[in-house]
Design an enzyme around this catalytic site. Structure first.
Site, PDB file in Angstrom:
ATOM      1  N   SER A  23       0.835  -1.193   0.000  1.00 39.30           N
ATOM      2  CA  SER A  23       0.000   0.000   0.000  1.00 39.30           C
ATOM      3  C   SER A  23       0.874   1.249   0.000  1.00 39.30           C
ATOM      4  O   SER A  23       1.889   1.305   0.693  1.00 39.30           O
ATOM      5  CB  SER A  23      -0.906   0.007   1.235  1.00 39.30           C
ATOM      6  OG  SER A  23      -1.665   1.184   1.290  1.00 39.30           O
ATOM      7  N   ASN A  71       8.551  10.068   2.586  1.00 40.94           N
ATOM      8  CA  ASN A  71       7.343  10.663   2.024  1.00 40.94           C
ATOM      9  C   ASN A  71       6.414  11.145   3.135  1.00 40.94           C
ATOM     10  O   ASN A  71       6.352  10.564   4.218  1.00 40.94           O
ATOM     11  CB  ASN A  71       6.608   9.665   1.116  1.00 40.94           C
ATOM     12  CG  ASN A  71       5.613   8.805   1.874  1.00 40.94           C
ATOM     13  OD1 ASN A  71       4.475   9.203   2.114  1.00 40.94           O
ATOM     14  ND2 ASN A  71       6.055   7.616   2.281  1.00 40.94           N
ATOM     15  N   ALA A  72       5.732  12.226   2.834  1.00 37.44           N
ATOM     16  CA  ALA A  72       4.658  12.716   3.694  1.00 37.44           C
ATOM     17  C   ALA A  72       3.557  13.208   2.769  1.00 37.44           C
ATOM     18  O   ALA A  72       3.353  14.408   2.576  1.00 37.44           O
ATOM     19  CB  ALA A  72       5.142  13.830   4.616  1.00 37.44           C
ATOM     20  N   CYS A 139       0.629   4.554  10.093  1.00 42.93           N
ATOM     21  CA  CYS A 139       1.156   5.670   9.312  1.00 42.93           C
ATOM     22  C   CYS A 139       1.889   6.625  10.261  1.00 42.93           C
ATOM     23  O   CYS A 139       1.312   7.086  11.248  1.00 42.93           O
ATOM     24  CB  CYS A 139       0.033   6.409   8.590  1.00 42.93           C
ATOM     25  SG  CYS A 139       0.612   7.868   7.681  1.00 42.93           S
TER      26      CYS A 139
END
Length: 317
Positions: A23, A71-72, A139
């Site tokens: 994902s 990544n954000a 996350c």
């Protein structure tokens, strides 16, 4: 000798090979999911879908670093209602008859902040042609979801316990490195009714531009993925398997070659997910390359199946 590389990702759910789309990199478009599956993946996992649409963070949202990416993106997605249109395309006439399956084995990744949000999404999606749900409990860069949920054993238990009566499909808990003991959260997820675990999510990280003297990402902190986190994720898989968690483990973090996949399987994983490696130019063949390498390795070692290899690194524990 005939080699069987099919594997169980839950005790009752088997896929054609041990490689899965992770994902996060791809997974909003059905057409993309279809292409990834037809390129050789055993199953595909969607991007994280939330109860309402999320715009995500402003650019820059990703930076390449040594050993991977930070990544954000902010869990940008169209929301569960809109995504149902994409999932509805997964019917019997979409895949060529030359494939072993005429539908795509899709796992829907869900993210939320409460039991009711997860229950609402499962009720919406359960009539769709999907294998099950991967719950994003880890996350590392979005407030009120992800790790804030996964760090709360009671909330994890209540979420999984709450959706378990709503579906006969697989429930997979995706874990990460937060403030809580991963082994404890894994046991809580199992006891609440999770069928499997994905280990692990990205790790909190950041990068600073020495010219501007500022953090590069708009959110400042993001999640590190790729080769840099593989030794950590591999250790987590090893420890979970050693703890006799009793449900299948899916290894995730830094998988780009068949050697990476074999390491995870030896540590105790039933399958592996591929994410950041898809950013390379060879992404379209990466699943076939990994699976071909796994087959050759099994043959060279005298193994007939993936099952014979799972957890072999523990034989002298």
């Amino acid at each position: 000798m005939s080699i069987d590389i099919s594997t169980k990702i839950t005790k009752s759910l088997r896929i054609r090979n041990p490689t899965m789309l992770a994902s996060g990199i791809l997974g909003i478009s059905y057409d993309v999911l279809k292409r990834v599956y037809c390129s050789g993946a055993g199953a595909v996992v969607t991007k994280s879908i939330s109860i309402k649409p999320r715009e995500g963070y402003k650019s820059p949202t990703i930076v390449k670093v040594h050993g991977g990416y930070i990544n954000a993106i902010g869990l940008a997605n169209p929301g569960i209602d809109a995504f149902m249109d994409e999932l509805s395309k997964n019917n019997d006439d979409n895949i060529s008859k030359n494939n072993s399956s005429r539908t795509i084995p899709i796992i829907l990744n869900l993210v939320g902040s409460s039991v009711e949000e997860f229950k609402h999404m499962v009720k919406k999606a359960d009539e769709m042609n999907i294998l099950g749900y991967e719950l994003n409990l880890s996350c590392p860069h979005v407030e009120k979801v992800g790790l804030e949920v996964g760090d709360d054993p009671e909330l994890v238990y209540n979420i999984i316990k709450g959706i378990r009566p709503l579906t006969d499909k697989a429930i997979i808990a995706k874990l990460g490195l937060g403030n809580s003991d991963m082994l404890e959260i894994a046991r809580v997820a199992r006891d609440a009714g999770a069928d499997a675990l994905t280990v692990m999510n990205t790790v909190r990280a950041m990068a600073i531009d020495v010219n501007t003297c500022m953090p590069i990402l708009s959110n400042k902190v993001g999640g590190l993925s790729g080769k840099a986190i593989k030794p950590i994720a591999l250790r987590c898989v090893y420890e979970l398997y050693k703890s006799k968690i009793g449900i299948p483990i899916i290894g995730c973090g830094g998988v780009s070659t068949w050697i990476d996949a074999i390491e995870y399987i030896l540590a105790g994983a039933n399958a592996v997910q591929v994410g950041s490696a898809l950013c390379s130019s060879r992404w379209i063949r990466i699943f076939k390359d990994i699976n071909n390498g796994i087959s050759r390795y099994l043959d060279s070692k005298g193994f007939k199946s993936i099952e014979e290899l799972i957890g072999v690194a523990h034989r002298y524990d």
